[in-house]
Design an enzyme around this catalytic site. Structure first.
Site, PDB file in Angstrom:
ATOM      1  CB  THR A  12     -66.967  16.105  26.333  1.00  0.00           C
ATOM      2  OG1 THR A  12     -66.094  15.268  26.428  1.00  0.00           O
ATOM      3  CG2 THR A  12     -66.482  17.605  26.603  1.00  0.00           C
ATOM      4  CB  SER A  55     -68.604   7.546  25.108  1.00  0.00           C
ATOM      5  OG  SER A  55     -67.421   8.418  24.620  1.00  0.00           O
ATOM      6  CB  THR A  88     -66.047  12.724  20.823  1.00  0.00           C
ATOM      7  OG1 THR A  88     -64.922  12.980  21.801  1.00  0.00           O
ATOM      8  CG2 THR A  88     -66.916  13.972  20.586  1.00  0.00           C
ATOM      9  CG  ASP A  89     -63.123   9.463  24.540  1.00  0.00           C
ATOM     10  OD1 ASP A  89     -63.063  10.407  23.961  1.00  0.00           O
ATOM     11  OD2 ASP A  89     -62.821   8.931  25.609  1.00  0.00           O
TER      12      ASP A  89
END
Length: 326
Positions: A12, A55, A88-89
């Site tokens: 992101t 990710s 962040t995933d």
């Protein structure tokens, strides 16, 4: 002057909406050099891209590529620390893998963003600034791999994404530092375990699946995972590590057939404690399941995959796994 190497992987923090198509969603497009490069306060920063993707698309081969790049950057005497920008995933998995193989006294810090680069109020630049401060901090030397996000720096081990949209999405691990105004205040030092070797090519194709327990669940998916080629299975049990009828019997068969079973918990926090019979955790461990301690299913999976890829046989997985649980 302190020099930090910034490695970009997308996510992101590097994403923007696609022009002319509001429904298409944000896509990673910005290079690492767009985030920061050159002189930055009292440090210099160089940037290069390893990947350019979100990710949720990462494969184990990509995690290995990131690990190799970080290892190389830390070995470079011209670098005093490393920052990795990441979606962040799945940041918690990559950070944990990097921590497992971290051999340097220098610090590697992962960060990212919850809002894309073209947001009216992007959070990426602030997170990068904090990550750079952590990576350059002399007091954080020998801390291994850390996660810096929204004013908090925490250990990679035990961290997980706990909120989908909050500006501070990560919880768990050990808080090692936080921001007070413009100052980074160090509060703790995470414990380091002996490092494992950097993942080899075999890591790319190592199959470790996750099966979750819930009311009415059958062990069929456990059996299917093994029959379809899994080399290990993480069982995300209920509570302190339990599962329903017939799971213990299936675990025994799976382990006897040469596939390791790691017992974790679907609960967000707390360790696996094999307390219950009647098919619960005590019976699962008797059947051959390996308790994952306080490792969540996703980090337990990374550890199992790394051990298997280095040739640790299923029969020796328990002792190898236990060495990295505390």
């Amino acid at each position: 002057m302190t020099h930090i190497q910034l490695l970009g992987t997308g996510g992101t923090i590097a994403s923007r909406g696609q022009r002319g198509d509001a429904a298409a969603g944000a896509v990673a497009t910005d290079a690492a050099a767009d985030l920061v490069c050159g002189r930055y306060g009292q440090m210099s920063v160089s940037a290069r891209d390893i990947l350019m993707t979100n990710s949720f698309r990462l494969m184990l081969a990509d995690l290995r590529m990131i690990a190799e790049a970080v290892h190389e950057a830390l070995d470079d005497p011209g670098n005093d620390g490393v920052v990795v920008t990441h979606g962040t995933d799945t940041l918690e998995e990559t950070a944990f893998l990097l921590n497992l193989v971290h051999t340097s006294t220098k610090t590697a810090v992962l960060t990212g963003a919850q809002r894309p680069a073209d947001s009216p109020v992007p959070d990426g630049p602030g997170n990068v600034e904090q990550a750079l401060l952590a990576a350059s901090s002399v007091r954080l030397r020998n801390s291994g791999v850390l996660i810096a996000f929204d004013g908090t720096v925490r250990s990679a081990r035990g961290a997980r994404k706990a909120h989908t949209t909050a500006s501070s999405p990560f919880q768990g691990g050990v808080e090692v530092a936080h921001m007070e105004g413009e100052q980074l205040v160090v509060t703790a030092a995470p414990r380091r375990n002996p490092p494992l070797p950097v993942p080899a090519v075999a890591f790319d194709t190592t199959r470790v699946e996750i099966v979750t327990a819930y009311p009415g669940a059958t062990p069929d998916m456990l059996g299917f995972a093994v029959s379809s080629g899994a080399q290990a299975v993480v069982l995300a049990g209920t509570g302190v590590g339990n599962a329903g009828p017939e799971f213990a019997e299936t675990v025994a068969k799976v382990v006897e057939g040469g596939c390791a079973v790691i017992l974790s918990t679907r609960a967000p926090w707390g360790p696996v404690v094999p307390l219950y019979g009647n098919g619960g955790g005590a019976d699962l461990v008797k059947a051959g399941a390996i308790p994952s301690g306080d490792l969540n299913p996703f980090q337990a999976r990374i550890l199992a995959a790394l051990l298997l890829s280095h040739g640790i046989p299923a029969a020796e997985m328990s002792s190898a796994f236990q060495a990295h649980l505390h």
